[in-house]
Motif scaffolding. Sequence first.
Motif, PDB file in Angstrom:
ATOM      1  N   LYS A  36       0.810  -1.225   0.000  1.00  0.00           N
ATOM      2  CA  LYS A  36       0.000   0.000   0.000  1.00  0.00           C
ATOM      3  C   LYS A  36       0.841   1.272   0.000  1.00  0.00           C
ATOM      4  O   LYS A  36       0.315   2.362   0.165  1.00  0.00           O
ATOM      5  CB  LYS A  36      -0.946   0.005   1.194  1.00  0.00           C
ATOM      6  N   GLY A  37       2.159   1.128  -0.154  1.00  0.00           N
ATOM      7  CA  GLY A  37       3.023   2.308  -0.179  1.00  0.00           C
ATOM      8  C   GLY A  37       4.296   2.078   0.596  1.00  0.00           C
ATOM      9  O   GLY A  37       4.477   1.038   1.228  1.00  0.00           O
ATOM     10  N   THR A  38       5.174   3.060   0.547  1.00  0.00           N
ATOM     11  CA  THR A  38       6.472   2.963   1.215  1.00  0.00           C
ATOM     12  C   THR A  38       6.836   4.317   1.810  1.00  0.00           C
ATOM     13  O   THR A  38       6.702   5.338   1.148  1.00  0.00           O
ATOM     14  CB  THR A  38       7.566   2.536   0.217  1.00  0.00           C
ATOM     15  N   LEU A  39       7.291   4.292   3.058  1.00  0.00           N
ATOM     16  CA  LEU A  39       7.770   5.492   3.732  1.00  0.00           C
ATOM     17  C   LEU A  39       9.262   5.346   3.958  1.00  0.00           C
ATOM     18  O   LEU A  39       9.712   4.373   4.568  1.00  0.00           O
ATOM     19  CB  LEU A  39       7.066   5.671   5.084  1.00  0.00           C
ATOM     20  N   VAL A  40      10.036   6.292   3.436  1.00  0.00           N
ATOM     21  CA  VAL A  40      11.480   6.317   3.679  1.00  0.00           C
ATOM     22  C   VAL A  40      11.780   7.596   4.454  1.00  0.00           C
ATOM     23  O   VAL A  40      11.460   8.691   3.993  1.00  0.00           O
ATOM     24  CB  VAL A  40      12.283   6.295   2.361  1.00  0.00           C
ATOM     25  N   MET A  41      12.346   7.429   5.641  1.00  0.00           N
ATOM     26  CA  MET A  41      12.693   8.565   6.499  1.00  0.00           C
ATOM     27  C   MET A  41      14.207   8.758   6.482  1.00  0.00           C
ATOM     28  O   MET A  41      14.949   7.785   6.525  1.00  0.00           O
ATOM     29  CB  MET A  41      12.255   8.303   7.944  1.00  0.00           C
ATOM     30  N   PHE A  42      14.633   9.970   6.446  1.00  0.00           N
ATOM     31  CA  PHE A  42      16.054  10.293   6.571  1.00  0.00           C
ATOM     32  C   PHE A  42      16.232  10.913   7.951  1.00  0.00           C
ATOM     33  O   PHE A  42      15.748  12.022   8.204  1.00  0.00           O
ATOM     34  CB  PHE A  42      16.494  11.244   5.459  1.00  0.00           C
ATOM     35  N   ILE A  43      16.864  10.146   8.846  1.00  0.00           N
ATOM     36  CA  ILE A  43      16.999  10.595  10.230  1.00  0.00           C
ATOM     37  C   ILE A  43      18.471  10.582  10.627  1.00  0.00           C
ATOM     38  O   ILE A  43      19.315  10.017   9.931  1.00  0.00           O
ATOM     39  CB  ILE A  43      16.169   9.727  11.199  1.00  0.00           C
ATOM     40  N   CYS A  44      18.763  11.188  11.761  1.00  0.00           N
ATOM     41  CA  CYS A  44      20.116  11.240  12.298  1.00  0.00           C
ATOM     42  C   CYS A  44      20.081  10.530  13.655  1.00  0.00           C
ATOM     43  O   CYS A  44      19.387  10.982  14.562  1.00  0.00           O
ATOM     44  CB  CYS A  44      20.546  12.699  12.452  1.00  0.00           C
ATOM     45  N   ASN A  45      20.799   9.420  13.769  1.00  0.00           N
ATOM     46  CA  ASN A  45      20.686   8.615  14.977  1.00  0.00           C
ATOM     47  C   ASN A  45      21.369   9.203  16.206  1.00  0.00           C
ATOM     48  O   ASN A  45      21.330   8.605  17.274  1.00  0.00           O
ATOM     49  CB  ASN A  45      21.187   7.192  14.721  1.00  0.00           C
ATOM     50  N   HIS A  46      21.980  10.374  16.095  1.00  0.00           N
ATOM     51  CA  HIS A  46      22.531  11.023  17.289  1.00  0.00           C
ATOM     52  C   HIS A  46      21.908  12.406  17.531  1.00  0.00           C
ATOM     53  O   HIS A  46      22.277  13.106  18.455  1.00  0.00           O
ATOM     54  CB  HIS A  46      24.062  11.128  17.212  1.00  0.00           C
ATOM     55  N   CYS A  47      20.925  12.776  16.727  1.00  0.00           N
ATOM     56  CA  CYS A  47      20.234  14.055  16.887  1.00  0.00           C
ATOM     57  C   CYS A  47      19.343  14.006  18.132  1.00  0.00           C
ATOM     58  O   CYS A  47      18.575  13.059  18.311  1.00  0.00           O
ATOM     59  CB  CYS A  47      19.384  14.320  15.645  1.00  0.00           C
ATOM     60  N   PRO A  48      19.427  14.994  19.009  1.00  0.00           N
ATOM     61  CA  PRO A  48      18.605  14.964  20.216  1.00  0.00           C
ATOM     62  C   PRO A  48      17.103  14.947  19.920  1.00  0.00           C
ATOM     63  O   PRO A  48      16.324  14.370  20.676  1.00  0.00           O
ATOM     64  CB  PRO A  48      18.998  16.226  20.979  1.00  0.00           C
ATOM     65  N   TYR A  49      16.694  15.554  18.833  1.00  0.00           N
ATOM     66  CA  TYR A  49      15.268  15.550  18.480  1.00  0.00           C
ATOM     67  C   TYR A  49      14.824  14.148  18.073  1.00  0.00           C
ATOM     68  O   TYR A  49      13.757  13.681  18.467  1.00  0.00           O
ATOM     69  CB  TYR A  49      14.988  16.538  17.348  1.00  0.00           C
ATOM     70  N   VAL A  50      15.638  13.465  17.298  1.00  0.00           N
ATOM     71  CA  VAL A  50      15.318  12.086  16.904  1.00  0.00           C
ATOM     72  C   VAL A  50      15.366  11.176  18.133  1.00  0.00           C
ATOM     73  O   VAL A  50      14.475  10.349  18.340  1.00  0.00           O
ATOM     74  CB  VAL A  50      16.273  11.579  15.808  1.00  0.00           C
ATOM     75  N   LEU A  51      16.395  11.314  18.950  1.00  0.00           N
ATOM     76  CA  LEU A  51      16.499  10.489  20.160  1.00  0.00           C
ATOM     77  C   LEU A  51      15.295  10.668  21.069  1.00  0.00           C
ATOM     78  O   LEU A  51      14.847   9.712  21.707  1.00  0.00           O
ATOM     79  CB  LEU A  51      17.789  10.817  20.918  1.00  0.00           C
ATOM     80  N   ALA A  52      14.742  11.863  21.100  1.00  0.00           N
ATOM     81  CA  ALA A  52      13.588  12.136  21.961  1.00  0.00           C
ATOM     82  C   ALA A  52      12.327  11.424  21.480  1.00  0.00           C
ATOM     83  O   ALA A  52      11.429  11.150  22.283  1.00  0.00           O
ATOM     84  CB  ALA A  52      13.338  13.642  22.042  1.00  0.00           C
ATOM     85  N   VAL A  53      12.250  11.111  20.185  1.00  0.00           N
ATOM     86  CA  VAL A  53      11.023  10.519  19.648  1.00  0.00           C
ATOM     87  C   VAL A  53      11.246   9.159  18.986  1.00  0.00           C
ATOM     88  O   VAL A  53      10.328   8.630  18.354  1.00  0.00           O
ATOM     89  CB  VAL A  53      10.336  11.479  18.642  1.00  0.00           C
ATOM     90  N   ILE A  54      12.428   8.559  19.145  1.00  0.00           N
ATOM     91  CA  ILE A  54      12.718   7.318  18.443  1.00  0.00           C
ATOM     92  C   ILE A  54      11.736   6.206  18.807  1.00  0.00           C
ATOM     93  O   ILE A  54      11.346   5.416  17.942  1.00  0.00           O
ATOM     94  CB  ILE A  54      14.189   6.872  18.640  1.00  0.00           C
ATOM     95  N   ASP A  55      11.315   6.135  20.062  1.00  0.00           N
ATOM     96  CA  ASP A  55      10.340   5.104  20.438  1.00  0.00           C
ATOM     97  C   ASP A  55       9.026   5.307  19.699  1.00  0.00           C
ATOM     98  O   ASP A  55       8.380   4.339  19.278  1.00  0.00           O
ATOM     99  CB  ASP A  55      10.098   5.109  21.951  1.00  0.00           C
TER     100      ASP A  55
END
Length: 79
Positions: A36-55
């Motif tokens: 039904k589609g594909t989502l590709v995210m470009f994230i930074c695994n040490h960014c505090p914003y990403v770390l805050a919402v990774i779960d």
Amino acid sequence: MAATPPVCEFGWTAPEFRLPATDGRSYSLGDIRGPKGTLVMFICNHCPYVLAVIDRIVADARVLQEMGIGVAAICSLTR
């Protein structure tokens, strides 16, 4: 000054790729594509914003996969 949101070009075909994953395998677009589609995210695994919402990202990805959406998160490495 008012900000305008970016405009996405929906409907285009993603180019084929093969990238290494954290589980030691490599994945192609065909491996992650969902019926039904594909989502590709470009994230930074040490960014505090990403770390805050990774779960939340992981939980949302699981829900999307159950709905038939393929999901991948790409982190570039700096060497």
